[in-house]
Design an enzyme around this catalytic site. Structure first.
Site, PDB file in Angstrom:
ATOM      1  N   CYS A 139       4.238  20.473  25.013  1.00 20.19           N
ATOM      2  CA  CYS A 139       4.510  19.365  25.935  1.00 20.19           C
ATOM      3  C   CYS A 139       5.706  19.596  26.848  1.00 20.19           C
ATOM      4  O   CYS A 139       6.057  18.721  27.645  1.00 20.19           O
ATOM      5  CB  CYS A 139       4.653  18.077  25.134  1.00 20.19           C
ATOM      6  SG  CYS A 139       3.164  17.789  24.158  1.00 20.19           S
ATOM      7  N   PHE A 170       5.947  20.493  20.698  1.00 16.94           N
ATOM      8  CA  PHE A 170       5.734  21.090  19.375  1.00 16.94           C
ATOM      9  C   PHE A 170       6.412  22.455  19.319  1.00 16.94           C
ATOM     10  O   PHE A 170       6.565  23.127  20.337  1.00 16.94           O
ATOM     11  CB  PHE A 170       4.238  21.301  19.117  1.00 16.94           C
ATOM     12  CG  PHE A 170       3.529  20.107  18.573  1.00 16.94           C
ATOM     13  CD1 PHE A 170       4.182  18.912  18.360  1.00 16.94           C
ATOM     14  CD2 PHE A 170       2.180  20.180  18.259  1.00 16.94           C
ATOM     15  CE1 PHE A 170       3.515  17.815  17.847  1.00 16.94           C
ATOM     16  CE2 PHE A 170       1.497  19.091  17.745  1.00 16.94           C
ATOM     17  CZ  PHE A 170       2.165  17.912  17.544  1.00 16.94           C
ATOM     18  N   HIS A 186       0.417  10.341  27.769  1.00 17.58           N
ATOM     19  CA  HIS A 186       1.137  11.596  27.558  1.00 17.58           C
ATOM     20  C   HIS A 186       0.245  12.720  28.087  1.00 17.58           C
ATOM     21  O   HIS A 186      -0.782  13.029  27.485  1.00 17.58           O
ATOM     22  CB  HIS A 186       1.434  11.785  26.068  1.00 17.58           C
ATOM     23  CG  HIS A 186       2.355  12.926  25.772  1.00 17.58           C
ATOM     24  ND1 HIS A 186       2.730  13.848  26.724  1.00 17.58           N
ATOM     25  CD2 HIS A 186       2.987  13.299  24.631  1.00 17.58           C
ATOM     26  CE1 HIS A 186       3.547  14.746  26.181  1.00 17.58           C
ATOM     27  NE2 HIS A 186       3.722  14.422  24.907  1.00 17.58           N
TER      28      HIS A 186
END
Lengths: 275, 398
Positions: free
Chosen positions: B165, B385, B327
């Site tokens: 992300c 992550f 997101h």
């Protein structure tokens, strides 16, 4: 651009398990004979992460670990650049097989390990490094992508960087679409200033002139070079091996020039000089 | 920390669930209409809201680009078609030459959806994938940057950045280093990430998907809504006298803690924010607005709150705009950077849409209402992550 300093190398591939074992092949003293790969154990990882580390993660970390151990740099101060064309396709296959069913259930570990930067995340945990880390892909040009990105970071931020290129054969049915011949990982610890035990200093240049990329004379080694995007860096590894012997290039010059494939219409020129 | 030279942002565009292009995005932000809808993504049977871009299903790529056809590259094309971005890049091409403009594209799943669909059509006897599934030009991570490169007629250094992300935030820092090191003179940066079953079911397996519209910093926040977006910006070295938006600083760090759980003290997030300030020689008090990563999971918001309060105190206005776009994963960095550009150019700070009240255990200054006023320097957080963090600082040239 100022030169950068290649301090140490790590290698993991069939028959080339580590820089020491690989040297006779890289120096063309011995023909390349592909052997089986041992099971890799990422000893630097805490036990939980070690258990969860996939084959792809173990492959990348094996090379990083060797380069780190051979270098005077402190792991927690080193940034990292991970580059891979295909990533963890064993997980991709497992996830897509599950997703083809109605009401699929995915393994949370498989999902989080499937991100392209999973090996980099495990490496940060292994080293305790809070430094910058990136994960790249340039398909068959992935090796050159990683090297350029790492050298730009070393030069602009004046910081040491671990660059690792890794890829491994895909499982069926993906292997029919993307045939790779063997696993391969190569890591390079590159510093902004001369360091103890440096192998060579390097300058990089991107060329759009019609130049031929270096090919290897050993047919088995050439097959490996063409059969894994990370192994496209083999000509650089061979040139570095010659430098460690205090030797000159094959034409007797202390400067050595390596031409690597990069992307459509361009190649990467690496100029190596002794330290 | 060495200071960085600002990079001019000469053009930008965003397409997301909120709309196509800058005007639609700005209108959605000012009129407070969300880009989220109840989940209607094919084969995804779960109760959640998603930020889907309309009509991608019917917009196959054809002609010379047919080999790139997949949801992700359709979205990239739609994004490139907005706001005169192609024309702006064409002008840069004439100025610098095609080989001197780099392409840096963040994506976390590239053409994964194409592979998911191909796995449903495997040969029942042999298990083979269908002949029309094209690995290199749809699934591989490099497919997205290569499609952008070829669509825009560029030949400079090109790479995919895939750090979950934070991917497209890191496109900015990579481009800065390439330009500064002399590998190119200008860069197209951005991100493209599209809806797929892997992320919907994957985040669901981690119990991180919210059944309702996501509500960052709210005491009742219960997870993310997944969105999709394509955003691009053109970066160049500024010429004397140039005005307008610029990248002023960046900071990158690793948590070195856990693959999915953030560092409990927000250590990595603090390092990336502090480094971004240091590269711009800016003080926390100089920042007008922070666009938070703000995923709306209980733990992510809590750690980001801790890190923001540690670096900025409790006064700097902040919001998460994921209530508008969802997101967008690998495209979150570019999407939210562009929302900050719109805020700077139009003199407003968006609120945290869907946040009804702020969790009493959190202390950052979350905007529950849009705030009017000059916005001169913004910080943008993206965390992924693997504990991969990137903070960007944007300002104005003067």
């Amino acid at each position: 651009m100022n030169p950068v300093f290649i301090n140490s190398v790590g290698l993991a591939a069939p028959g080339l398990m580590g820089w020491g074992e690989a040297l006779p092949v890289l120096l063309s003293e011995q023909g390349y004979r592909p052997a089986g790969m041992p099971k890799l154990v990422p000893a630097m990882l805490p036990s939980n992460e070690r258990r969860r580390a996939t084959r792809t993660i173990r492959l990348a970390l094996q090379a990083c670990q060797e380069a780190m151990e051979k270098s005077p740099y402190r792991a927690e101060k080193v940034s990292s650049v991970f580059t891979s064309s295909d990533g963890d396709t064993e997980l991709l296959d497992s996830l897509c097989t599950a997703l083809a069913k109605e009401n699929p259930v995915l393994s949370p570990f498989e999902f989080h390990n499937s991100v392209h930067n999973a090996p980099a995340g495990y490496w940060a945990i292994a080293t305790g490094s809070h430094s910058a880390s990136t994960s790249l892909c340039g398909f068959d040009g992935s090796f050159s992508c990683g090297l350029i990105d790492a050298v730009a970071q070393v030069a602009v931020e004046s910081t040491p960087v671990m660059m690792v290129a890794y890829d491994q054969p895909l499982p069926p049915p993906l292997d029919a679409k993307r045939p790779l011949v063997a696993p391969f990982a190569a890591a390079f610890l590159i510093g902004p200033q001369p360091g103890e035990g440096d192998l060579a200093q390097a300058r990089l240049r991107i060329s759009t002139a019609p130049e031929e990329e270096d090919v290897l004379h050993d047919p088995e080694l050439e097959r490996l070079r063409l059969g894994n995007p990370a192994a496209r860096g083999l000509p650089l590894l061979m040139a570095l091996a010659r430098k460690t012997q205090g030797g000159n290039s094959q034409d007797g010059n202390s400067q050595e020039r390596v031409t690597l494939p990069y992307q459509n219409g361009s190649r990467l020129i690496v100029e190596l000089a002794p330290c | 920390m060495t200071l960085m030279r600002p990079l001019k942002i000469s053009s930008y565009t965003l397409t997301s669930g909120l709309g196509r292009g800058r005007e639609a995005t700005l209108r959605g932000l000012r009129e407070e209409t969300t880009g989220l809808r109840p989940n209607d993504f094919e084969h995804a049977h779960m109760e959640t809201w998603i930020g889907r871009v309309d009509d991608l299903e019917d917009q196959a790529l054809n002609g010379e680009f047919s080999q790139f056809d997949c949801r992700n590259n359709r979205l990239a094309k739609l994004g490139l078609d907005q706001d005169g971005f192609r024309e702006d890049v064409a002008a840069a091409r004439r100025k610098y030459g095609t080989a001197r403009i780099g392409v840096f594209i963040g994506t976390s799943t590239s053409g994964n959806n194409q592979l998911e669909l191909a796995y449903r059509r495997r040969d029942p006897d042999t298990g083979e994938l269908p002949a029309d599934f094209l690995y290199e030009t749809t699934l591989n991570m490099y497919s997205a940057p290569r499609f952008v490169r070829e669509s825009l007629g560029l030949e400079g250094p090109t790479q995919a950045i895939s750090t979950a992300c934070s991917s497209s935030a890191k496109a900015f820092s990579a481009a800065y280093r390439y330009i500064e090191a002399g590998f190119c003179d200008a860069a197209v940066v951005g991100g493209v990430d599209s809806l797929c079953l892997t992320t919907l079911y994957g985040f669901n397996s981690l119990n991180l998907v919210a059944p309702n519209p996501c509500c960052p910093w709210d005491p009742n926040r219960d997870g993310i809504n997944i969105g999709e977006a394509a955003g691009f910006a053109l970066l160049e070295k500024p010429s004397p006298g140039d005005r307008g938006l610029a990248l002023m600083g960046y900071g990158e760090s690793s948590d070195a803690h856990h693959m999915t759980a953030p560092h409990p003290e927000g250590l990595g997030a603090m390092i990336s924010m502090k480094d971004a300030l240091a590269r711009a020689n800016a003080k926390p008090g100089d920042v007008s607005y922070i666009n938070l990563h703000g995923t709306a999971t209980p733990s992510n918001d809590a750690l980001e709150d801790k890190a923001v309060v540690e670096v900025f105190g409790t006064g700097t206005p902040c919001s998460s705009t994921k209530g508008w776009t969802g997101h967008t994963l690998g495209a979150a960095g570019i999407s939210e950077s562009i929302i900050s550009f719109l805020a700077m150019e139009n003199g407003f700070m968006p609120k945290s849409l869907n946040t009804r009240e702020v969790d009493s255990s959190l202390h950052a200054n979350i905007l529950l209402r849009e705030k009017e006023g000059p916005v001169n320097l913004t910080m943008n957080n993206s965390f992924g992550f693997g504990g991969n963090n990137c903070s960007l600082l944007f300002g104005k040239l003067n």
